[in-house]
Design a protein around this motif. Structure first.
Motif, PDB file in Angstrom:
ATOM      1  N   ALA A  18     -21.307  22.276 -26.204  1.00  0.00           N
ATOM      2  CA  ALA A  18     -21.373  21.438 -24.997  1.00  0.00           C
ATOM      3  C   ALA A  18     -21.264  22.306 -23.745  1.00  0.00           C
ATOM      4  CB  ALA A  18     -20.259  20.386 -25.022  1.00  0.00           C
ATOM      5  N   LEU A  19     -20.338  23.278 -23.772  1.00  0.00           N
ATOM      6  CA  LEU A  19     -20.153  24.150 -22.611  1.00  0.00           C
ATOM      7  C   LEU A  19     -21.385  25.016 -22.364  1.00  0.00           C
ATOM      8  CD1 LEU A  19     -16.441  25.163 -23.209  1.00  0.00           C
ATOM      9  CD2 LEU A  19     -17.312  23.772 -21.325  1.00  0.00           C
ATOM     10  N   ASP A  20     -22.014  25.488 -23.455  1.00  0.00           N
ATOM     11  CA  ASP A  20     -23.254  26.262 -23.304  1.00  0.00           C
ATOM     12  C   ASP A  20     -24.323  25.435 -22.604  1.00  0.00           C
ATOM     13  OD1 ASP A  20     -22.246  28.521 -24.424  1.00  0.00           O
ATOM     14  OD2 ASP A  20     -23.047  28.146 -26.440  1.00  0.00           O
ATOM     15  N   LEU A  21     -24.476  24.193 -23.079  1.00  0.00           N
ATOM     16  CA  LEU A  21     -25.517  23.319 -22.515  1.00  0.00           C
ATOM     17  C   LEU A  21     -25.237  23.010 -21.051  1.00  0.00           C
ATOM     18  CD1 LEU A  21     -25.844  20.977 -25.596  1.00  0.00           C
ATOM     19  CD2 LEU A  21     -27.710  22.335 -24.639  1.00  0.00           C
ATOM     20  N   VAL A  22     -23.978  22.686 -20.766  1.00  0.00           N
ATOM     21  CA  VAL A  22     -23.618  22.337 -19.392  1.00  0.00           C
ATOM     22  C   VAL A  22     -23.816  23.535 -18.473  1.00  0.00           C
ATOM     23  CG1 VAL A  22     -21.658  21.691 -17.930  1.00  0.00           C
ATOM     24  CG2 VAL A  22     -22.072  20.461 -20.052  1.00  0.00           C
ATOM     25  N   GLY A  23     -23.518  24.734 -18.984  1.00  0.00           N
ATOM     26  CA  GLY A  23     -23.747  25.946 -18.205  1.00  0.00           C
ATOM     27  C   GLY A  23     -25.233  26.169 -17.961  1.00  0.00           C
ATOM     28  N   MET A  24     -26.012  25.977 -19.014  1.00  0.00           N
ATOM     29  CA  MET A  24     -27.453  26.219 -18.936  1.00  0.00           C
ATOM     30  C   MET A  24     -28.142  25.246 -17.960  1.00  0.00           C
ATOM     31  SD  MET A  24     -29.873  26.664 -22.319  1.00  0.00           S
ATOM     32  CE  MET A  24     -28.416  26.611 -23.325  1.00  0.00           C
ATOM     33  N   TYR A  25     -27.702  23.996 -17.960  1.00  0.00           N
ATOM     34  CA  TYR A  25     -28.386  22.968 -17.150  1.00  0.00           C
ATOM     35  C   TYR A  25     -27.546  22.543 -15.948  1.00  0.00           C
ATOM     36  CZ  TYR A  25     -31.130  22.866 -21.408  1.00  0.00           C
ATOM     37  OH  TYR A  25     -31.898  23.227 -22.477  1.00  0.00           O
ATOM     38  N   ARG A  26     -26.766  23.470 -15.400  1.00  0.00           N
ATOM     39  CA  ARG A  26     -25.819  23.041 -14.362  1.00  0.00           C
ATOM     40  C   ARG A  26     -26.503  22.528 -13.100  1.00  0.00           C
ATOM     41  NH1 ARG A  26     -25.330  28.403 -15.094  1.00  0.00           N
ATOM     42  NH2 ARG A  26     -25.858  29.809 -13.395  1.00  0.00           N
ATOM     43  N   THR A  27     -27.750  22.912 -12.882  1.00  0.00           N
ATOM     44  CA  THR A  27     -28.401  22.458 -11.642  1.00  0.00           C
ATOM     45  C   THR A  27     -29.020  21.067 -11.779  1.00  0.00           C
ATOM     46  OG1 THR A  27     -30.377  23.632 -12.314  1.00  0.00           O
ATOM     47  CG2 THR A  27     -28.924  24.747 -10.738  1.00  0.00           C
TER      48      THR A  27
END
Lengths: 294, 163
Positions: free
Chosen positions: A17-26
Motif C-alpha cells: 500500500a505504501l509503495d502504491l501511495v508513494g508511486m501515485y502521490r500526485t
C-alpha cells in the motif's frame, strides 16, 4: 452518471500500500470506507487516476484496549464497530456516542474513524471527542512512522498535515485515569443523517477530594477546524465546579470558537449552543467522574 | 483503465463480472446481473433505497465500489424469497400491515430491517426507528413500516420457538 475512470489497486499488505501511495502521490487517493470519497469520485469532482484501497490489508481494522497503553483504532475500523466496542463504550463514552449518532446505520457500517479524521471536515463528529481524549494519529510512509497529536493535525477545512505519500495507520488514545469522566453532545437540525451543527466534547479527571486535576474541552463545527479550548480548560483546573464556574468556562469555550453562518445554523445560534452544551458537557463529565472508578 | 474481473456471491449464486473500477455495486447488480429489486434513489448515500447486505451488514450499494465487493457475500431483496413463492416474514408483514405505498423504498427498508433483526431479534419501536434512520420513505409511511417490522420480529421469534 458517467462512470469515473481510474485504476483500482487492492494491496494485500501495508508495504504494498505504501509503495502504491508513494508511486501515485500526485494523482492517487486512498480508499477506506469510501463514504466520502466515492460520491466525490462519482460526481467527477476529482482528478484521480489511481485509487488505493486499504480494505484488503490485514489487521488494519483492529480495535484494541489495554489499561496501560490505552486504545488503538486501526485505520480500517468501522464507525459501527467502534460505537459498539465494549471497551470503547466503557472507557471512551464520548467517542462511542459520536460513532453511534453520526450519519446513518449504512454509513456507519462502511465509514471509518480514521477516514472521518483524514477527511478533516470542521464538523467531523469523531474529532471533538478524540481531541478531548488527547488522541494522536500514527502516520506511516515508506521507511518512516510518526505520531502526530490530534491538536496539531488539522490545518483548515478539509486540510491536515498529512503528506501525500503517508497513510494513517491508526489512532491512539491514552487510557483514562480512574476518577475521570467524559462526554460528547452534538446538535443538528435533524437527529439523524445530518452533519453536526455544533459538537462539544469534554474530559475531566478529579483527585480524591473531587477537585479537577485536568480538564479538556473540544468543539466541532464552530471553526475552520475542530479545536480545543485552552482558556476554559485552565479555568477548570484546580477547581470544584459550581454554577458560576460552569457559566464562565462555557463562555470561554464560546470565545474559542469562530463560527460561520451556513445552511445548518447561524453563527449566533452556534455561539449560544456552545454556551449551553459546554455547560452540560462539563456537568456530565463531573458527575461520571465523581461516581468513581470507571 | 481496463475493466476488472471480479467474483460476486449474490444471494448464494456466484457471478463473474467484468466491471469498471468506478462502477458502484448498485449499478452492477442492476445493469449487469439484472437484479433490479435494488433501487437507486439519491445515488449519494443519503436515502437508503439501495441498501443491500454485504457479509451480513447493511451498506449503501451506491457508495460501494463493485470491485470492493469482490468475493464478498451480497444479499439483495431477491435473496429474501429465492423461490419467488414463499415470502420472507418481513415481506409478508409489509404486505399485511400496508407498509408499502409507492414501493420505491421498500427493498432498502426490508434489508435494513433484516440487518436490524439479525442483530436484535426483539427491537422496541424506538430501536426500529433508530435502525431505519438511514432509509427515507417519501410517501412518509413510517408508522406502518415500524408496525410491520414489529410484527415480523414476533413472527420470526414464534417460528424459532416452534422449531
Amino acid at each position: 452518471m458517467p462512470t469515473p475512470r481510474f485504476t483500482f489497486h487492492q494491496p494485500q499488505n501495508l508495504e504494498q500500500a505504501l509503495d502504491l501511495v508513494g508511486m501515485y502521490r500526485t494523482n492517487g487517493k486512498i480508499l477506506a470506507g469510501g463514504t466520502d470519497l466515492v460520491p466525490k469520485l462519482r460526481a467527477g469532482l476529482m482528478d484521480v487516476h489511481h485509487v488505493v484501497s486499504l480494505n484488503r490489508v490485514p489487521g488494519l481494522n483492529r480495535i484494541t484496549f489495554h489499561e496501560d497503553d490505552g486504545l488503538v483504532i486501526g485505520a480500517g475500523a468501522r464507525l459501527a464497530d467502534v460505537a459498539l466496542n465494549p471497551e470503547v463504550m466503557k472507557h471512551y463514552p464520548g467517542l462511542a456516542h459520536a460513532c453511534s449518532v453520526m450519519a446513518t446505520t449504512q454509513i456507519r457500517n462502511m465509514g471509518t474513524v480514521a477516514g472521518n479524521i483524514v477527511n478533516s471536515a470542521p464538523s467531523a463528529d469523531t474529532a471533538a471527542p478524540l481531541l478531548a481524549y488527547k488522541a494522536a494519529v500514527i502516520l506511516v510512509e515508506r521507511g518512516g512512522r510518526r505520531h502526530v497529536p490530534l491538536t496539531e493535525f488539522f490545518s483548515g477545512p478539509g486540510l491536515n498535515v498529512m503528506e501525500p505519500m503517508e497513510i494513517m495507520e491508526a489512532i491512539r488514545v491514552p487510557s483514562p485515569p480512574r476518577r475521570s469522566g467524559s462526554a460528547y453532545l452534538r446538535l443538528s437540525a435533524r437527529s439523524k443523517v445530518d452533519i453536526a451543527a455544533v459538537g462539544v466534547a469534554g474530559f475531566l479527571a478529579l483527585d480524591m477530594d473531587g477537585v479537577i486535576i485536568e480538564a479538556r474541552l473540544a468543539l466541532a463545527a464552530v471553526a475552520p477546524t475542530p479545536l480545543r479550548c485552552p482558556e476554559a480548560e485552565a479555568m477548570l483546573a484546580g477547581q470544584k465546579p459550581d454554577p458560576q464556574l460552569l457559566t464562565r468556562a462555557a463562555a470561554a469555550c464560546v470565545r474559542a470558537c469562530r463560527p460561520i453562518d451556513d445552511v445548518r445554523a447561524t453563527a449566533a445560534y452556534r455561539r449560544k449552543m456552545v454556551q449551553v452544551l459546554a455547560g452540560r458537557v462539563i456537568e456530565q463529565c463531573y458527575q461520571t467522574a465523581e461516581r468513581g472508578d470507571a | 483503465m481496463a475493466k476488472q474481473l471480479i467474483e460476486l456471491i449474490v444471494n448464494g449464486d456466484r457471478y463473474e463480472v467484468a466491471v469498471e473500477p468506478g462502477a458502484s455495486l448498485a449499478e452492477v447488480l442492476r445493469e449487469e446481473l439484472y437484479l433490479t429489486g435494488t433501487k437507486v434513489g439519491c445515488n449519494q448515500g443519503d436515502c437508503g433505497a439501495c441498501t443491500v447486505l454485504v457479509d451480513g451488514r447493511s451498506v449503501s450499494s451506491c457508495l460501494t465500489l463493485a470491485v470492493e465487493a469482490h468475493q464478498r457475500e451480497v444479499t439483495t431483496i431477491e435473496g429474501l424469497a429465492p423461490s419467488g413463492e414463499t415470502l420472507h416474514p418481513l415481506q409478508e408483514a409489509f404486505i399485511e400491515k400496508g407498509a408499502v405505498q409507492c414501493g420505491f423504498c421498500s427493498a432498502g427498508m426490508i434489508l435494513a430491517a433484516k440487518a436490524l433483526l439479525d442483530r436484535n431479534p426483539a427491537p422496541s419501536p424506538e430501536e426500529i426507528r433508530h435502525g431505519l434512520s438511514g432509509n427515507l420513505c417519501r410517501c412518509t409511511g413510517y408508522v406502518k413500516i415500524v408496525e410491520a417490522i414489529q410484527a415480523a420480529s414476533l413472527k420470526l421469534a414464534a417460528g424459532k420457538e416452534a422449531r
